[in-house]
Each structure stands twice: as structure tokens, then as C-alpha cells.
Design a protein around this motif. Structure first.
Motif, PDB file in Angstrom:
ATOM      1  N   VAL A  24      36.017  25.278  48.784  1.00  0.00           N
ATOM      2  CA  VAL A  24      36.664  25.043  47.484  1.00  0.00           C
ATOM      3  C   VAL A  24      36.801  26.379  46.761  1.00  0.00           C
ATOM      4  N   TRP A  25      37.985  26.589  46.135  1.00  0.00           N
ATOM      5  CA  TRP A  25      38.228  27.781  45.325  1.00  0.00           C
ATOM      6  C   TRP A  25      38.790  27.349  43.985  1.00  0.00           C
ATOM      7  N   GLN A  26      38.425  28.064  42.934  1.00  0.00           N
ATOM      8  CA  GLN A  26      38.984  27.784  41.614  1.00  0.00           C
ATOM      9  C   GLN A  26      40.225  28.643  41.424  1.00  0.00           C
ATOM     10  N   ALA A  27      41.262  28.038  40.865  1.00  0.00           N
ATOM     11  CA  ALA A  27      42.519  28.738  40.594  1.00  0.00           C
ATOM     12  C   ALA A  27      42.689  28.929  39.093  1.00  0.00           C
ATOM     13  N   GLU A  28      43.509  29.897  38.714  1.00  0.00           N
ATOM     14  CA  GLU A  28      43.737  30.200  37.298  1.00  0.00           C
ATOM     15  C   GLU A  28      44.409  29.051  36.564  1.00  0.00           C
ATOM     16  N   ASP A  29      45.372  28.400  37.229  1.00  0.00           N
ATOM     17  CA  ASP A  29      46.117  27.297  36.630  1.00  0.00           C
ATOM     18  C   ASP A  29      46.775  26.491  37.750  1.00  0.00           C
ATOM     19  N   ARG A  30      47.530  25.472  37.372  1.00  0.00           N
ATOM     20  CA  ARG A  30      48.159  24.594  38.370  1.00  0.00           C
ATOM     21  C   ARG A  30      49.120  25.362  39.266  1.00  0.00           C
ATOM     22  N   SER A  31      49.894  26.240  38.686  1.00  0.00           N
ATOM     23  CA  SER A  31      50.849  27.024  39.462  1.00  0.00           C
ATOM     24  C   SER A  31      50.141  27.871  40.521  1.00  0.00           C
ATOM     25  N   ALA A  32      49.076  28.544  40.121  1.00  0.00           N
ATOM     26  CA  ALA A  32      48.317  29.370  41.071  1.00  0.00           C
ATOM     27  C   ALA A  32      47.678  28.502  42.155  1.00  0.00           C
ATOM     28  N   ALA A  33      47.220  27.319  41.770  1.00  0.00           N
ATOM     29  CA  ALA A  33      46.613  26.400  42.740  1.00  0.00           C
ATOM     30  C   ALA A  33      47.641  25.946  43.773  1.00  0.00           C
ATOM     31  N   LEU A  34      48.834  25.603  43.307  1.00  0.00           N
ATOM     32  CA  LEU A  34      49.890  25.167  44.229  1.00  0.00           C
ATOM     33  C   LEU A  34      50.295  26.286  45.185  1.00  0.00           C
ATOM     34  N   LYS A  35      50.363  27.502  44.678  1.00  0.00           N
ATOM     35  CA  LYS A  35      50.711  28.643  45.535  1.00  0.00           C
ATOM     36  C   LYS A  35      49.633  28.893  46.584  1.00  0.00           C
ATOM     37  N   LEU A  36      48.381  28.812  46.175  1.00  0.00           N
ATOM     38  CA  LEU A  36      47.287  29.021  47.120  1.00  0.00           C
ATOM     39  C   LEU A  36      47.263  27.914  48.173  1.00  0.00           C
ATOM     40  N   GLU A  37      47.466  26.684  47.743  1.00  0.00           N
ATOM     41  CA  GLU A  37      47.512  25.563  48.690  1.00  0.00           C
ATOM     42  C   GLU A  37      48.620  25.795  49.722  1.00  0.00           C
ATOM     43  N   TRP A  38      49.782  26.200  49.275  1.00  0.00           N
ATOM     44  CA  TRP A  38      50.931  26.446  50.148  1.00  0.00           C
ATOM     45  C   TRP A  38      50.579  27.516  51.186  1.00  0.00           C
ATOM     46  N   LYS A  39      49.908  28.572  50.734  1.00  0.00           N
ATOM     47  CA  LYS A  39      49.510  29.651  51.648  1.00  0.00           C
ATOM     48  C   LYS A  39      48.442  29.185  52.636  1.00  0.00           C
ATOM     49  N   LEU A  40      47.493  28.388  52.163  1.00  0.00           N
ATOM     50  CA  LEU A  40      46.449  27.871  53.051  1.00  0.00           C
ATOM     51  C   LEU A  40      47.047  27.009  54.158  1.00  0.00           C
TER      52      LEU A  40
END
Length: 96
Positions: free
Chosen positions: A54-70
Motif C-alpha cells: 500500500v502507498w499513500q498518494a497526494e490526491d485522487r489524480s496522483a493515485a489514478l496515475k500511480l495505479e495506471w503505472k503499476l
């Protein structure tokens, strides 16, 4: 102040890994376990076993980008991140 977003890798009983985002990791894991309308389509056929990382993201946009990359990493890379989540920056760049 808005809720923090988290990006996670979920390990399923068949050994597969699923990436997702949430504002509440425990609640989301329970939703995956329960199936139904709130669980992901993938986890309805691949039974969840544990939150692998689990990683914490800055906001929803950053979370979606990280998910896409993962989701685009190889299985071996995802397995490495499950064992060493602090290495996330080695596998995904902030902005490319």
C-alpha cells in the motif's frame, strides 16, 4: 481537508496481483472479499487473500496515475514491490 488516497496491490489466492485505489484500505479489502456490487469485477473471479503493498498518494489524480503505472509493470516488478514497497520510486516516475 480531503481524505488521503491510497494505491494498493492485492494478492489473490491464485497468486495473481490486482492494483487499485481507495480512501480506506481496510474497507476496500472487505469489499473485495465480499464481492457483490462494491467489489472489483476481477476479484469476483480471483479471490482476494491479502493486501500485498500500500502507498499513500497526494490526491485522487496522483493515485489514478500511480495505479495506471503499476498495472503496466511486469509481474516480477510487482513482486519486488510487494517485498520492498519503499522501492516504488525506482519503478514508477512521477512525470514522464
Amino acid at each position: 481537508m480531503s481524505k488521503p488516497y491510497y494505491v494498493y496491490l492485492l494478492r489473490c489466492t491464485d497468486g495473481s496481483l490486482y492494483a487499485g485505489i481507495t480512501t480506506d484500505v481496510k474497507r476496500r479489502f472487505l469489499e473485495h472479499l465480499a464481492g457483490g456490487n462494491k467489489g472489483a469485477k476481477y476479484t469476483k473471479t480471483h479471490t482476494p487473500k491479502e493486501m500485498a503493498a500500500v502507498w499513500q498518494a497526494e490526491d485522487r489524480s496522483a493515485a489514478l496515475k500511480l495505479e495506471w503505472k503499476l498495472k503496466r509493470l511486469t509481474r516480477a516488478q510487482k513482486e519486488t514491490l510487494c517485498k520492498e514497497p519503499e522501492r516504488i520510486s525506482e519503478f514508477v516516475r512521477k512525470e514522464e
